[in-house]
Design a protein around this motif. Structure first.
Motif, PDB file in Angstrom:
ATOM      1  N   ARG A  41       0.846  -1.203   0.000  1.00 41.07           N
ATOM      2  CA  ARG A  41       0.000   0.000   0.000  1.00 41.07           C
ATOM      3  C   ARG A  41       0.875   1.245   0.000  1.00 41.07           C
ATOM      4  NH1 ARG A  41      -4.930   2.240   1.932  1.00 41.07           N
ATOM      5  NH2 ARG A  41      -4.994   4.232   0.812  1.00 41.07           N
TER       6      ARG A  41
ATOM      7  N   ARG B 103      -3.245  -2.044  10.201  1.00 38.87           N
ATOM      8  CA  ARG B 103      -4.451  -2.690  10.730  1.00 38.87           C
ATOM      9  C   ARG B 103      -5.257  -3.339   9.610  1.00 38.87           C
ATOM     10  NH1 ARG B 103      -9.678  -1.149  10.914  1.00 38.87           N
ATOM     11  NH2 ARG B 103     -10.984  -2.118  12.544  1.00 38.87           N
ATOM     12  N   ARG B 104      -5.478  -2.604   8.528  1.00 38.36           N
ATOM     13  CA  ARG B 104      -6.297  -3.141   7.440  1.00 38.36           C
ATOM     14  C   ARG B 104      -5.606  -4.297   6.734  1.00 38.36           C
ATOM     15  NH1 ARG B 104      -8.374   2.677   4.913  1.00 38.36           N
ATOM     16  NH2 ARG B 104      -9.559   3.303   6.765  1.00 38.36           N
TER      17      ARG B 104
ATOM     18  N   LEU C 117      -6.008  -7.310   8.974  1.00 38.60           N
ATOM     19  CA  LEU C 117      -7.390  -7.800   8.929  1.00 38.60           C
ATOM     20  C   LEU C 117      -7.606  -8.756   7.753  1.00 38.60           C
ATOM     21  CD1 LEU C 117      -9.629  -4.711   9.806  1.00 38.60           C
ATOM     22  CD2 LEU C 117      -9.486  -6.876  11.056  1.00 38.60           C
ATOM     23  N   GLN C 118      -6.846  -8.595   6.693  1.00 42.77           N
ATOM     24  CA  GLN C 118      -6.991  -9.483   5.537  1.00 42.77           C
ATOM     25  C   GLN C 118      -6.513 -10.910   5.852  1.00 42.77           C
ATOM     26  OE1 GLN C 118      -6.152  -7.948   1.572  1.00 42.77           O
ATOM     27  NE2 GLN C 118      -5.947  -5.890   2.415  1.00 42.77           N
TER      28      GLN C 118
ATOM     29  N   GLN D  40      -3.339   2.724  10.464  1.00 47.16           N
ATOM     30  CA  GLN D  40      -4.543   2.294   9.751  1.00 47.16           C
ATOM     31  C   GLN D  40      -4.218   1.302   8.636  1.00 47.16           C
ATOM     32  OE1 GLN D  40      -7.492   3.132  11.085  1.00 47.16           O
ATOM     33  NE2 GLN D  40      -6.141   4.111  12.568  1.00 47.16           N
TER      34      GLN D  40
END
Length: 279
Positions: A178, A271-272, A275-276, A268
């Motif tokens: 990302r 975290r995302r 979560l995957q 953030q």
């Protein structure tokens, strides 16, 4: 200013032996837009783009070997990279625009040593090895040891990056990338993150996390990695990963962003990503 464009690796090493102060170039997308006084101060340049031995992508034993002057467009479109190292393929697709990707090279991104270099966190989580060539011969350096400080690398006098070797990642590992910038393209990263992780029997068995634009060099966030391995893959663990990541870095305020914003965004994004991993 002297300028050389060798046509072979042998000629390249000969020129470097004769003129160890030459600045090797492998795309020149940063140097061309630098301040004029920075360019005027160069004693000479060595354009590596026409050296065929330093370009290409192929499997060598158990590693994928990428030549230092291979442009990001070739890395982005390579079936081998896409299949086995999607985190690097994704990073290559986010560097500048298509024109930059056709010119900029993996070795140039590394040697430029900007902490915001988009491909660099991907190389860290892939645990790349860097083959350096110079007057003393050939040596291999783990990529995790390549960056010594802000804009400082392990390259010695007269040395160049020859190839990057990527060992096969763990079977079935999740690879994520990302980039956060002002625009979708043609923007320097405010925060850039790469993750390679595996889950086995509901627990995180492998967790490699790296980030750029949050320290003086691109960094592996080892404190987060150690805390995540062995944890159950659940949402609360993702919250913990983001919090730990924000605490592990020391970003600065600059013209692109503030340190506070970078910590917030890093938390953030991590975290995302984590979560995957949750089933």
């Amino acid at each position: 200013m002297r300028a050389f464009a060798p046509k072979s690796l042998e000629e390249t090493l000969l020129r470097l032996a004769e003129h160890p102060d030459l600045r090797p170039l492998a795309g020149c997308t940063d140097l061309m837009v630098s301040e004029p006084e920075d360019r005027r101060g160069l004693p000479g340049v060595l354009d590596l783009l026409s050296v065929p031995e330093l370009r290409g992508i192929e499997w060598c034993g158990g590693s994928l070997e990428i030549g230092a002057v291979t442009p990001f467009s070739e890395i982005r479109d390579s079936p081998e990279v896409q299949q086995s190292f999607p985190v690097l393929a994704e990073a290559a697709s986010k560097i500048g625009g298509w024109q930059i990707q056709n010119r900029a090279s993996l070795g140039g991104n590394m040697a430029n040593a900007s902490p915001a270099g988009d491909s660099l966190p991907a190389l860290l989580v892939l645990e790349a090895q860097v083959v350096l060539l110079g007057p003393e011969g050939r040596r291999t350096v783990p990529y995790g040891e390549f960056h010594r400080g802000y804009r400082e690398t392990a390259l010695g006098p007269g040395e160049i990056i020859g190839w990057v070797q990527l060992p096969k990642p763990p079977e079935g590992a999740t690879q994520l990338f990302r980039k956060v910038g002002t625009r979708e393209a043609q923007a320097i990263s405010k925060v850039v993150v790469a993750l390679l992780a595996s889950v086995s029997d509901g627990q995180i068995s492998e967790y490699r996390l790296a980030a750029g634009s949050v320290a003086e060099t691109p960094v592996r966030l080892t404190e987060v990695e150690e805390a995540m391995v062995g944890q159950s893959a659940r949402a609360a663990v993702a919250d913990q990963a983001g919090h730990l990541a924000a605490q592990a870095v020391r970003p600065i305020d600059d013209v692109r962003s503030t340190a506070e914003y970078r910590r917030f965004v890093l938390a953030q994004v991590v975290r995302r990503m984590t979560l995957q991993l949750v089933a």
